[in-house]
Design a protein around this motif. Structure first.
Motif, PDB file in Angstrom:
ATOM      1  N   SER A   1       0.829  -1.200   0.000  1.00 32.56           N
ATOM      2  CA  SER A   1       0.000   0.000   0.000  1.00 32.56           C
ATOM      3  C   SER A   1       0.866   1.253   0.000  1.00 32.56           C
ATOM      4  O   SER A   1       2.020   1.231   0.450  1.00 32.56           O
ATOM      5  CB  SER A   1      -0.918   0.000   1.229  1.00 32.56           C
ATOM      6  OG  SER A   1      -0.161  -0.026   2.420  1.00 32.56           O
ATOM      7  N   ALA A   2       0.300   2.346  -0.508  1.00 31.09           N
ATOM      8  CA  ALA A   2       0.989   3.644  -0.589  1.00 31.09           C
ATOM      9  C   ALA A   2       2.295   3.544  -1.369  1.00 31.09           C
ATOM     10  O   ALA A   2       3.217   4.337  -1.169  1.00 31.09           O
ATOM     11  CB  ALA A   2       1.249   4.209   0.809  1.00 31.09           C
ATOM     12  N   ARG A   3       2.376   2.578  -2.257  1.00 31.16           N
ATOM     13  CA  ARG A   3       3.558   2.346  -3.101  1.00 31.16           C
ATOM     14  C   ARG A   3       4.802   1.988  -2.277  1.00 31.16           C
ATOM     15  O   ARG A   3       5.928   2.099  -2.768  1.00 31.16           O
ATOM     16  CB  ARG A   3       3.858   3.561  -3.992  1.00 31.16           C
ATOM     17  CG  ARG A   3       2.806   3.802  -5.085  1.00 31.16           C
ATOM     18  CD  ARG A   3       2.715   2.607  -6.017  1.00 31.16           C
ATOM     19  NE  ARG A   3       1.849   2.817  -7.155  1.00 31.16           N
ATOM     20  CZ  ARG A   3       0.559   2.448  -7.210  1.00 31.16           C
ATOM     21  NH1 ARG A   3       0.006   1.873  -6.153  1.00 31.16           N
ATOM     22  NH2 ARG A   3      -0.151   2.633  -8.291  1.00 31.16           N
ATOM     23  N   LEU A   4       4.610   1.539  -1.042  1.00 30.50           N
ATOM     24  CA  LEU A   4       5.736   1.103  -0.221  1.00 30.50           C
ATOM     25  C   LEU A   4       5.880  -0.412  -0.390  1.00 30.50           C
ATOM     26  O   LEU A   4       5.548  -1.195   0.511  1.00 30.50           O
ATOM     27  CB  LEU A   4       5.518   1.495   1.249  1.00 30.50           C
ATOM     28  CG  LEU A   4       5.447   3.003   1.499  1.00 30.50           C
ATOM     29  CD1 LEU A   4       5.224   3.292   2.973  1.00 30.50           C
ATOM     30  CD2 LEU A   4       6.719   3.690   1.003  1.00 30.50           C
ATOM     31  N   HIS A   5       6.339  -0.796  -1.569  1.00 31.99           N
ATOM     32  CA  HIS A   5       6.462  -2.203  -1.915  1.00 31.99           C
ATOM     33  C   HIS A   5       7.592  -2.866  -1.141  1.00 31.99           C
ATOM     34  O   HIS A   5       8.524  -2.200  -0.677  1.00 31.99           O
ATOM     35  CB  HIS A   5       6.719  -2.354  -3.412  1.00 31.99           C
ATOM     36  CG  HIS A   5       5.815  -1.521  -4.265  1.00 31.99           C
ATOM     37  ND1 HIS A   5       4.440  -1.599  -4.200  1.00 31.99           N
ATOM     38  CD2 HIS A   5       6.090  -0.572  -5.202  1.00 31.99           C
ATOM     39  CE1 HIS A   5       3.897  -0.756  -5.061  1.00 31.99           C
ATOM     40  NE2 HIS A   5       4.881  -0.113  -5.676  1.00 31.99           N
TER      41      HIS A   5
END
Length: 211
Positions: free
Chosen positions: A188-192
């Motif tokens: 989520s939130a591009r915090l891969h």
């Protein structure tokens, strides 16, 4: 077409260091089995990137046919464009884009021909039509029409009508021996979550990468 607003929020499935196997091939097998169990379409489809003698890259999709602790194996015509690239530069990259699972696996390594015995073992397991197709296609070469291709298929069928189809001398497998394998899990939130296995003397080193 402007795609700047075309996005999808990933789930917070997450991937932690504690989740990972010590050996990347064991980790790959675990993820691959999950892809199979979830009935992904052709989970063994992988993008293969090669580079020609002038440094120009080329990408195409091939099928992974088996893997083990030594690497990832696919088959092709040894006169194809990808084979010529590999002869010039054996450094290649593989990508398994399991988008539905919000996962991808990236492999960097060296491609090397497998033995004729290994190629024969796989070739004899293929459907007869696929065996014939290996003889027909002068892969990557220019042809004037599909009709010509079908005529050649008819000739090959007639040639081998009364016996087994032999392994062509110009057809066989490559094994990509990995030097690095990255496991990417969408977050989520591009915090891969990204973990890179790198082959070191005596084993594999695992590092977390910034998303």
């Amino acid at each position: 077409m402007d795609l700047s607003d075309f996005r999808k929020e990933y789930t917070d499935r997450g991937l932690s260091r504690e989740d990972l196997a010590a050996d990347p091939m064991a980790q790959f097998e675990q993820w691959f089995q999950q892809a199979v169990e979830l009935k992904l379409h052709e989970p063994n489809a992988m993008s293969l990137a090669t580079v020609d003698a002038t440094g120009r890259p080329l990408l195409r999709t091939v099928l992974l046919k088996y893997f083990d602790t030594n690497g990832f194996v696919f088959f092709t015509n040894y006169q194809s464009r990808k084979a010529k690239h590999i002869a010039e530069n054996p450094n290649v990259s593989l990508l398994f884009p399991w988008v539905i699972l919000e996962r991808q696996v990236i492999v960097q390594g060296r491609a090397e021909k497998i033995s004729a015995t290994e190629s024969l073992k796989y070739f004899t397991s293929r459907p007869r039509e696929s065996q014939l197709g290996a003889w027909v296609s002068d892969q990557s070469s220019v042809i004037s029409s599909r009709k010509l291709l079908m005529q050649k298929l008819a000739e090959i069928k007639d040639k081998f009508a009364n016996g087994e189809v032999p392994l062509p001398s110009f057809w066989g497998g490559y094994r990509v021996v990995p030097e690095t394998i990255e496991f990417w899990q969408g977050g989520s939130a591009r915090l891969h979550d990204r973990f890179l296995y790198e082959r070191k003397e005596g084993g594999w080193e695992i590092e977390r990468l910034s998303p």
